[in-house]
Write an enzyme that holds these catalytic residues in place. Sequence first.
Site, mmCIF file in Angstrom:
data_model
loop_
_atom_site.group_PDB
_atom_site.id
_atom_site.type_symbol
_atom_site.label_atom_id
_atom_site.label_comp_id
_atom_site.label_asym_id
_atom_site.label_seq_id
_atom_site.Cartn_x
_atom_site.Cartn_y
_atom_site.Cartn_z
ATOM 1 N N ASP A 61 0.852 -1.192 0.000
ATOM 2 C CA ASP A 61 0.000 0.000 0.000
ATOM 3 C C ASP A 61 0.894 1.251 0.000
ATOM 4 O O ASP A 61 1.895 1.315 0.724
ATOM 5 C CB ASP A 61 -0.900 0.013 1.236
ATOM 6 C CG ASP A 61 -1.861 1.203 1.211
ATOM 7 O OD1 ASP A 61 -2.862 1.108 0.466
ATOM 8 O OD2 ASP A 61 -1.579 2.170 1.919
ATOM 9 N N ASN A 103 -3.396 13.119 -4.077
ATOM 10 C CA ASN A 103 -4.599 13.478 -4.844
ATOM 11 C C ASN A 103 -5.143 14.832 -4.408
ATOM 12 O O ASN A 103 -5.581 15.644 -5.238
ATOM 13 C CB ASN A 103 -5.678 12.405 -4.657
ATOM 14 C CG ASN A 103 -5.349 11.127 -5.422
ATOM 15 O OD1 ASN A 103 -4.651 11.184 -6.437
ATOM 16 N ND2 ASN A 103 -5.840 10.008 -4.930
ATOM 17 N N ASP A 152 -2.735 9.491 -10.531
ATOM 18 C CA ASP A 152 -2.717 8.386 -11.506
ATOM 19 C C ASP A 152 -1.320 8.176 -12.056
ATOM 20 O O ASP A 152 -0.878 7.027 -12.273
ATOM 21 C CB ASP A 152 -3.692 8.682 -12.643
ATOM 22 C CG ASP A 152 -5.145 8.632 -12.180
ATOM 23 O OD1 ASP A 152 -5.402 8.032 -11.102
ATOM 24 O OD2 ASP A 152 -6.016 9.156 -12.897
ATOM 25 N N GLU A 208 -4.744 2.360 -4.220
ATOM 26 C CA GLU A 208 -3.290 2.411 -4.153
ATOM 27 C C GLU A 208 -2.706 1.123 -3.583
ATOM 28 O O GLU A 208 -1.528 1.071 -3.235
ATOM 29 C CB GLU A 208 -2.848 3.618 -3.292
ATOM 30 C CG GLU A 208 -3.220 3.531 -1.826
ATOM 31 C CD GLU A 208 -4.611 4.059 -1.551
ATOM 32 O OE1 GLU A 208 -4.931 4.299 -0.390
ATOM 33 O OE2 GLU A 208 -5.405 4.220 -2.529
#
Length: 644
Positions: free
Chosen positions: A513, A521, A530, A556
Amino acid sequence: MFSSGKSAQPWLTRAKQALWQALSLWLLTWLSVCLPYSVDFGRLAPPLWLPAGFCLAQVMLRGWSCWPGLLLGLCLGQAWLLPQHMVLAVGMAAGQTVAALLAGQFLRVHSGQEPPFHRLSGVLLFLWCGVLANTLLANLPAYLLVTPSLLPSAGSPWPWLFSRWLGEVNGILTLTPALLFLSHASYRKQQLNPAGWLETALLSLSTLSLALVEFIWADFRHGVAASLWPLFLIALMWVAFRCRLALAYCLHAAVVVLAFVGVLLHNGAAYQDPGLSGIATAGMLLLVQSLGLLVFGALVAERRHAEDWLRRSNQTLEAKVAERTRQLAQSEARLKLMADASPFPLVMSHLDGGTLIYANAQAESLFQCQLNDTGRRVQDFYIDQEARKQVSRLLHGEGAVRDHEVRLHDAHGRQFWALISCSLVHSDQSLYVISGINDISERKRLEHSLHEANDALRQHVAEIESMHVGLREQVRRDPLTGLFNRRYLDEILPRLLAHMLALNGTVAVMMVDADHFKRINDNHGHPCGDAVLAALGAFLRDRFRSGDVVCRYGGEEFCVLMPGMALDVASEKAEQLCADVRQLPIQALGQRLHITLSIGLSVCPLHGEDPASLIQAADAALYQAKAQGRDRVCLAGSSQPALF
């Protein structure tokens, strides 16, 4: 050979038969005694002992069953001849009966279905057994029982035995053949005479007339007349050759009887003097005539039998040839009708040279020309002569060609594909080829169109398969990172676990992770996030083995399957991965960013043997790593990081 001697006749019928045989023997004995005989031996040695011939003929006709009548008749005859010597009479009668039974039964068994006078071998068997052995055995009791006192002149008995033996031989040769022929049923049905009835009658009457003149009416005891006796043998041979053999034996018996009658009358060519010499001369001439007739008659019978067999064989052969010719003509007509009515072209040609000798209407229509009796050759219609040579080689080697494709042309030059089938046939010491031809030009055109359609279809199928592979990859891949997605993970993990458990191997599961990804973001926007995920996915793909499976688990989070990797090795791999990402600069939309990773690690079969257990254990370890401050590796089932 003849009717069976062991029939189911009543005893009365057998008694009548025995009495008839006895009476016949007594009459023949009386007739034999009435003929002239030697003054030296009297009734002990008649020159023509007819009972011997009758006994042998009866045994050959009826078998063993006739012995009572023969024994009775011979006993009566001998008792009449020798009334003062009954022992000698009965012994001589018994000897003659036994000799006739043995000789006649032997000839009956070995003579087949006809009297033994139609083959030279049968005549020799008759002479050796029926005449010589029979008469010697019949005279043995007389030799043993007669005493010198019974003979008119004292001395050796051999002249008397010879005279008696000669009389029995003459009796058998005179009477037995005639009786056998007259009693044989097949003789009465025989119609193989080369001479007609008129010639037969003239020959018979001429022979009997000459015998009457020679032996009865005229006095021919001197001069050339005495040498005319051989003329009878010539006449009898002529009768045997041109007429029936049985008639010759009957005429021979009649001539013999007339000769002895002439001697009895003291006249004729057979009479020489009242003593022994005249009778002996007549007996020897009779013997010579009988033997000559037997041998010549057998040769004539064999010749007639051979001619008859050859004639019947020729008739049978001619009938078979005629039938075969008719069948061949019918077969040829049927074959031509079938060939003419055949729905496909047929041609017949010579193997060597290829000259056409027959073609049906369909073949002429196919080639657009007249093919029969035109001197055309098969090779004139081949486009490629090598194809013609190949067909010829196949015919020479295998004798047939089946469904062979060739290119031909007709008389106007039109080219077409043909399917030919050929067979090699032998006839009149020549080799011919029968060929069936089928125009397959339309089929070849359709095949060509079909091949083109198949090629286009195969290309289209390949494109579809390529698209299908692409779609399948799209379904299995994450579009952002290019890694496998969770659907593929759910599909591959059960199979991988089953395979490794079967091999007693291990499977390490790593849950990865990205730490504080939400800040990226929020601070830099989702496109920048992205880009970070895409860069991280490429990095993970390059850091694992080709057999490892790297998947984007969601958001993620990433999941890595490492088959065959032990727990300690997997732990070191995870720690190294954290260290490498920590130092990794990521360029995302002009931004230079750094991220860290939190990793949870589980291993099969230590933490579970099914997909749900392993994923749950690895996920729990991941949450422990996050709870402990992130940027670290935690093992499933442990509250401490893997490395401090």
